[in-house]
Design a protein around this motif. Structure first.
Motif, PDB file in Angstrom:
ATOM      1  N   LEU A 124     -17.207 -15.618  17.002  1.00 29.31           N
ATOM      2  CA  LEU A 124     -17.399 -14.321  17.336  1.00 29.31           C
ATOM      3  C   LEU A 124     -18.291 -14.038  17.893  1.00 29.31           C
ATOM      4  CD1 LEU A 124     -15.885 -14.188  13.824  1.00 29.31           C
ATOM      5  CD2 LEU A 124     -15.302 -12.753  15.543  1.00 29.31           C
ATOM      6  N   GLU A 125     -19.292 -14.568  17.835  1.00 25.44           N
ATOM      7  CA  GLU A 125     -20.597 -14.013  18.715  1.00 25.44           C
ATOM      8  C   GLU A 125     -20.656 -14.275  19.932  1.00 25.44           C
ATOM      9  OE1 GLU A 125     -24.034 -15.705  16.299  1.00 25.44           O
ATOM     10  OE2 GLU A 125     -23.921 -14.141  15.320  1.00 25.44           O
ATOM     11  N   SER A 126     -20.243 -15.059  19.891  1.00 27.47           N
ATOM     12  CA  SER A 126     -20.304 -15.875  21.867  1.00 27.47           C
ATOM     13  C   SER A 126     -19.448 -14.865  22.564  1.00 27.47           C
ATOM     14  CB  SER A 126     -19.334 -17.580  22.036  1.00 27.47           C
ATOM     15  OG  SER A 126     -20.404 -18.186  21.259  1.00 27.47           O
ATOM     16  N   TYR A 127     -18.261 -14.851  22.279  1.00 27.91           N
ATOM     17  CA  TYR A 127     -16.830 -13.863  23.138  1.00 27.91           C
ATOM     18  C   TYR A 127     -16.348 -11.827  22.152  1.00 27.91           C
ATOM     19  CZ  TYR A 127     -15.891 -18.552  24.513  1.00 27.91           C
ATOM     20  OH  TYR A 127     -16.307 -19.687  25.047  1.00 27.91           O
ATOM     21  N   ALA A 305     -29.105 -12.399  28.623  1.00 22.58           N
ATOM     22  CA  ALA A 305     -28.237 -11.385  29.368  1.00 22.58           C
ATOM     23  C   ALA A 305     -29.478 -10.227  29.093  1.00 22.58           C
ATOM     24  CB  ALA A 305     -27.654 -10.597  28.362  1.00 22.58           C
ATOM     25  N   SER A 306     -28.737  -9.452  29.375  1.00 21.22           N
ATOM     26  CA  SER A 306     -28.896  -7.881  29.613  1.00 21.22           C
ATOM     27  C   SER A 306     -30.375  -7.624  28.740  1.00 21.22           C
ATOM     28  CB  SER A 306     -28.745  -6.521  29.979  1.00 21.22           C
ATOM     29  OG  SER A 306     -28.138  -6.195  28.849  1.00 21.22           O
ATOM     30  N   LYS A 307     -30.628  -7.999  27.351  1.00 16.69           N
ATOM     31  CA  LYS A 307     -31.708  -8.115  26.390  1.00 16.69           C
ATOM     32  C   LYS A 307     -32.290  -8.438  25.624  1.00 16.69           C
ATOM     33  CE  LYS A 307     -29.322  -3.814  24.443  1.00 16.69           C
ATOM     34  NZ  LYS A 307     -29.023  -2.511  23.562  1.00 16.69           N
ATOM     35  N   GLY A 308     -31.927  -9.779  26.700  1.00 17.25           N
ATOM     36  CA  GLY A 308     -32.809 -11.705  26.396  1.00 17.25           C
ATOM     37  C   GLY A 308     -31.875 -11.948  25.917  1.00 17.25           C
ATOM     38  N   GLY A 309     -30.633 -12.343  25.181  1.00 18.03           N
ATOM     39  CA  GLY A 309     -29.932 -12.924  24.600  1.00 18.03           C
ATOM     40  C   GLY A 309     -29.349 -14.078  25.389  1.00 18.03           C
ATOM     41  N   GLN A 310     -28.088 -14.233  24.851  1.00 22.79           N
ATOM     42  CA  GLN A 310     -27.498 -15.499  25.404  1.00 22.79           C
ATOM     43  C   GLN A 310     -26.309 -14.809  26.500  1.00 22.79           C
ATOM     44  OE1 GLN A 310     -26.309 -18.671  23.530  1.00 22.79           O
ATOM     45  NE2 GLN A 310     -24.334 -19.186  24.183  1.00 22.79           N
ATOM     46  N   MET A 311     -25.991 -14.593  27.245  1.00 19.18           N
ATOM     47  CA  MET A 311     -25.600 -14.170  27.935  1.00 19.18           C
ATOM     48  C   MET A 311     -23.734 -14.640  27.691  1.00 19.18           C
ATOM     49  SD  MET A 311     -24.674 -15.507  31.654  1.00 19.18           S
ATOM     50  CE  MET A 311     -26.519 -14.731  32.290  1.00 19.18           C
ATOM     51  N   SER A 312     -22.365 -14.118  27.625  1.00 17.73           N
ATOM     52  CA  SER A 312     -21.277 -13.875  26.709  1.00 17.73           C
ATOM     53  C   SER A 312     -20.621 -15.196  28.543  1.00 17.73           C
ATOM     54  CB  SER A 312     -20.516 -13.363  26.734  1.00 17.73           C
ATOM     55  OG  SER A 312     -20.207 -12.370  28.101  1.00 17.73           O
ATOM     56  N   ASP A 313     -19.804 -15.882  27.701  1.00 14.86           N
ATOM     57  CA  ASP A 313     -19.251 -17.068  28.801  1.00 14.86           C
ATOM     58  C   ASP A 313     -18.450 -15.877  29.711  1.00 14.86           C
ATOM     59  OD1 ASP A 313     -17.756 -19.878  29.414  1.00 14.86           O
ATOM     60  OD2 ASP A 313     -16.014 -19.071  28.873  1.00 14.86           O
ATOM     61  N   MET A 314     -17.868 -14.940  29.310  1.00 13.37           N
ATOM     62  CA  MET A 314     -16.897 -13.885  30.245  1.00 13.37           C
ATOM     63  C   MET A 314     -17.965 -13.540  31.627  1.00 13.37           C
ATOM     64  SD  MET A 314     -15.743 -11.625  27.417  1.00 13.37           S
ATOM     65  CE  MET A 314     -16.292 -11.398  26.558  1.00 13.37           C
ATOM     66  N   SER A 315     -19.257 -13.859  31.031  1.00 20.32           N
ATOM     67  CA  SER A 315     -19.876 -13.397  31.906  1.00 20.32           C
ATOM     68  C   SER A 315     -19.543 -13.906  33.366  1.00 20.32           C
ATOM     69  CB  SER A 315     -21.042 -13.619  32.756  1.00 20.32           C
ATOM     70  OG  SER A 315     -21.765 -12.343  30.857  1.00 20.32           O
ATOM     71  N   LEU A 316     -19.582 -15.853  33.514  1.00 17.01           N
ATOM     72  CA  LEU A 316     -19.749 -16.620  34.663  1.00 17.01           C
ATOM     73  C   LEU A 316     -17.850 -16.591  35.121  1.00 17.01           C
ATOM     74  CD1 LEU A 316     -22.172 -17.547  32.714  1.00 17.01           C
ATOM     75  CD2 LEU A 316     -21.495 -19.592  33.359  1.00 17.01           C
ATOM     76  N   SER A 317     -17.102 -16.553  34.321  1.00 19.16           N
ATOM     77  CA  SER A 317     -15.803 -16.213  34.718  1.00 19.16           C
ATOM     78  C   SER A 317     -15.632 -14.788  35.787  1.00 19.16           C
ATOM     79  CB  SER A 317     -14.880 -15.869  33.615  1.00 19.16           C
ATOM     80  OG  SER A 317     -14.995 -17.334  32.153  1.00 19.16           O
ATOM     81  N   ALA A 318     -16.529 -14.464  35.029  1.00 19.21           N
ATOM     82  CA  ALA A 318     -16.368 -12.601  35.598  1.00 19.21           C
ATOM     83  C   ALA A 318     -16.541 -12.531  37.047  1.00 19.21           C
ATOM     84  CB  ALA A 318     -16.888 -11.363  34.847  1.00 19.21           C
ATOM     85  N   VAL A 319     -17.601 -14.102  37.292  1.00 16.08           N
ATOM     86  CA  VAL A 319     -18.620 -13.430  38.627  1.00 16.08           C
ATOM     87  C   VAL A 319     -16.872 -14.177  39.466  1.00 16.08           C
ATOM     88  CG1 VAL A 319     -19.593 -14.836  40.270  1.00 16.08           C
ATOM     89  CG2 VAL A 319     -20.619 -13.958  38.481  1.00 16.08           C
ATOM     90  N   MET A 320     -16.235 -15.322  39.120  1.00 13.29           N
ATOM     91  CA  MET A 320     -15.525 -15.828  39.721  1.00 13.29           C
ATOM     92  C   MET A 320     -14.218 -15.295  39.861  1.00 13.29           C
ATOM     93  SD  MET A 320     -15.388 -20.464  38.898  1.00 13.29           S
ATOM     94  CE  MET A 320     -14.283 -20.435  40.528  1.00 13.29           C
ATOM     95  N   ARG A 321     -14.038 -14.536  39.270  1.00 13.24           N
ATOM     96  CA  ARG A 321     -12.826 -13.056  39.861  1.00 13.24           C
ATOM     97  C   ARG A 321     -13.017 -12.500  40.455  1.00 13.24           C
ATOM     98  NH1 ARG A 321     -12.520 -13.155  33.873  1.00 13.24           N
ATOM     99  NH2 ARG A 321     -13.335 -10.744  33.950  1.00 13.24           N
ATOM    100  N   ARG A 322     -13.946 -11.689  40.377  1.00 18.40           N
ATOM    101  CA  ARG A 322     -14.696 -10.999  41.726  1.00 18.40           C
ATOM    102  C   ARG A 322     -14.826 -11.734  42.838  1.00 18.40           C
ATOM    103  NH1 ARG A 322     -17.821  -8.988  36.935  1.00 18.40           N
ATOM    104  NH2 ARG A 322     -19.401 -10.176  37.583  1.00 18.40           N
ATOM    105  N   MET A 323     -14.991 -13.084  42.558  1.00 15.30           N
ATOM    106  CA  MET A 323     -14.803 -13.117  44.307  1.00 15.30           C
ATOM    107  C   MET A 323     -13.968 -13.581  44.522  1.00 15.30           C
ATOM    108  SD  MET A 323     -17.683 -16.811  43.404  1.00 15.30           S
ATOM    109  CE  MET A 323     -17.695 -17.306  45.004  1.00 15.30           C
ATOM    110  N   HIS A 324     -12.682 -13.839  43.780  1.00 13.71           N
ATOM    111  CA  HIS A 324     -11.360 -14.669  44.175  1.00 13.71           C
ATOM    112  C   HIS A 324     -10.816 -12.819  44.574  1.00 13.71           C
ATOM    113  CE1 HIS A 324      -7.227 -15.524  43.838  1.00 13.71           C
ATOM    114  NE2 HIS A 324      -7.279 -14.961  43.171  1.00 13.71           N
ATOM    115  N   GLN A 325     -10.793 -11.937  44.266  1.00 11.12           N
ATOM    116  CA  GLN A 325     -10.566  -9.975  44.710  1.00 11.12           C
ATOM    117  C   GLN A 325     -11.216 -10.034  45.955  1.00 11.12           C
ATOM    118  OE1 GLN A 325     -11.469  -7.536  41.230  1.00 11.12           O
ATOM    119  NE2 GLN A 325      -9.956  -6.081  42.525  1.00 11.12           N
TER     120      GLN A 325
END
Length: 422
Positions: A124-127, A305-325
């Motif tokens: 839950l906390e990761s996603y 992440a922006s506030k110092g915590g662990q970034m979500s897994d979606m962050s990396l996926s989002a980079v690849m999606r934006r690159m593909h787009q």
């Protein structure tokens, strides 16, 4: 028993998940979750709109008490009242993040062990929490749940399916506790099932979509033009071949750039899929990347992440999606898997490496250990004392050169001859 008048004996003994209606004329029914938990719900029309009110959980609230509450609500509506508004006014509001905490506390005894509870919270906390955490539970709707699930539904189907059920359970608790009303937006049947492909169908698609080897250098060049911590994390993932969770959870105390055997990143067993410490030899490009990164005070994470915590897994996926787009907007095909024709995902880079290693003649065990895969039987692993660190260092150096389009034949480590040893 479905649709008939409930009895105290039935309520106490029923275990089959479902909705069991009480023919008392109040709209009362008992909902039994897959976990075995039982909740009282009342479906009632208030000011022309059908609503659902949580009346508590069984056995804390008995059948007789649930009926009394339901009759009181019915009487209130008849007299022009709004029992739902009254209940919410008393309860106030609660964020999804706080609802997770309260749900886990309430269900603590139902978890098989502490590890199971931690797995629930971690998923839950990761996603979910990065997207829904600050939202009031009563404002969470179907599009919000989709924002959590869609990025990983095809990449991590099993995880996404579990996540959906856990979000549904938290929101069900919030409904029964009086913090929200209406249908559960994370419900599968007749809801998400109409939008997302069935997990069983998605799971048959095979390996994660990977980038074609011929496209790797141009993809890497495009990635280098991206800014931000998530893009840096994706670069590091590409150079080390670690899994997304291992990269996102990386802390500075795991990294030793002055180690005797060369720069190394030691991922502790607690964060490894195989449950064993894994040493990752850091190629020169990875060291250079680490040295260029900013740090945040009071944050242990390398990629925070922006506030110092662990970034979500979606962050990396989002980079690849934006690159593909970005590629498709130029009229190009984008970064597609050559077999499935699906857009490549971060985890697919490990498959790309595996193909590359096979084509260049690297022995299987060396490539598999580079990916932190278990190799051989338990007996064989017990007798293997070396993790091939220096040989893997040469492999990752060659791989990093390939990423940057600088691969030369001299970089290839030849197959081990019979006289060599690990």
């Amino acid at each position: 028993m479905l649709g008939s008048k409930l009895s105290a004996v039935f309520v106490r003994s029923v275990k089959e998940p479902g909705k069991y209606h009480d023919k008392s004329g109040t709209g009362l029914f008992l909902r039994v979750d897959k976990s075995g938990a039982k909740f009282w719900i009342q479906r009632i029309t208030i000011h022309g709109k059908r609503r659902e009110l949580g009346l508590g959980s069984f056995p804390l609230v008995t059948l007789a008490e649930a009926r009394d509450k339901a009759f009181d609500h019915k009487r209130s509506v008849y007299n022009g009242g709004d029992p739902l508004a009254d209940k919410q006014a008393k309860k106030g509001t609660i964020t999804f993040s706080d609802a997770v905490d309260k749900y886990l506390a309430a269900k603590e005894k139902e978890f098989r062990n502490d590890k199971h509870k931690k797995q629930w919270r971690s998923t839950l906390e990761s996603y979910a929490v990065p997207v829904l955490g600050k939202m009031d539970v009563k404002s969470i709707r179907l599009p919000d749940v989709l924002r959590v699930l869609e990025p990983i539904w095809e990449e991590k189907t099993e995880t996404a399916s579990r996540l959906r059920g856990r979000i549904e359970s938290v929101l069900s608790w919030a409904t029964v506790a009086g913090y929200r009303e209406g249908e559960n937006p994370a419900q599968w049947k007749g809801n998400l099932s109409e939008i997302l492909p069935k997990p069983s169908k998605v799971a048959k698609t095979g390996n994660q979509p990977a980038i074609a080897l011929t496209d790797i250098p141009s993809w890497w060049d495009a990635l280098n033009q991206r800014q931000g911590m998530a893009a840096s994390a994706l670069q590091f993932l590409s150079l080390t071949l670690a899994r997304s969770g291992e990269v996102r959870g990386a802390t500075w105390d795991e990294v030793d750039l002055k180690a005797k055997d060369g720069p190394v990143w030691v991922i502790p067993a607690t964060r490894m899929k195989a449950g064993k410490d894994h040493r990752v030899p850091l190629p020169e490009a990875a060291v250079k990347l680490l040295k260029s990164l900013p740090t945040m005070e009071n944050s242990p994470y390398v990629f925070f992440a922006s506030k110092g915590g662990q970034m979500s897994d979606m962050s990396l996926s989002a980079v690849m999606r934006r690159m593909h787009q970005a590629e498709t907007e130029k009229g190009k095909t984008g970064w597609l898997d050559p077999r499935s024709k699906r857009p490549a995902v971060p985890h697919g880079l490990r498959s790309s490496f595996r193909d590359w290693a096979a084509e260049r003649g690297y022995e299987r065990d060396l490539a598999e250990i580079s990916l932190a895969h278990k190799v051989g039987s338990e007996v064989e692993r017990a007798y293997r004392r070396s993790d091939m660190l220096q040989r893997r260092r040469a492999v990752l150096h060659a791989w990093s050169q390939f990423l940057m389009g600088k691969e030369i034949s001299g970089d290839v480590v030849p197959l081990r001859s019979p006289t060599n040893s690990h």
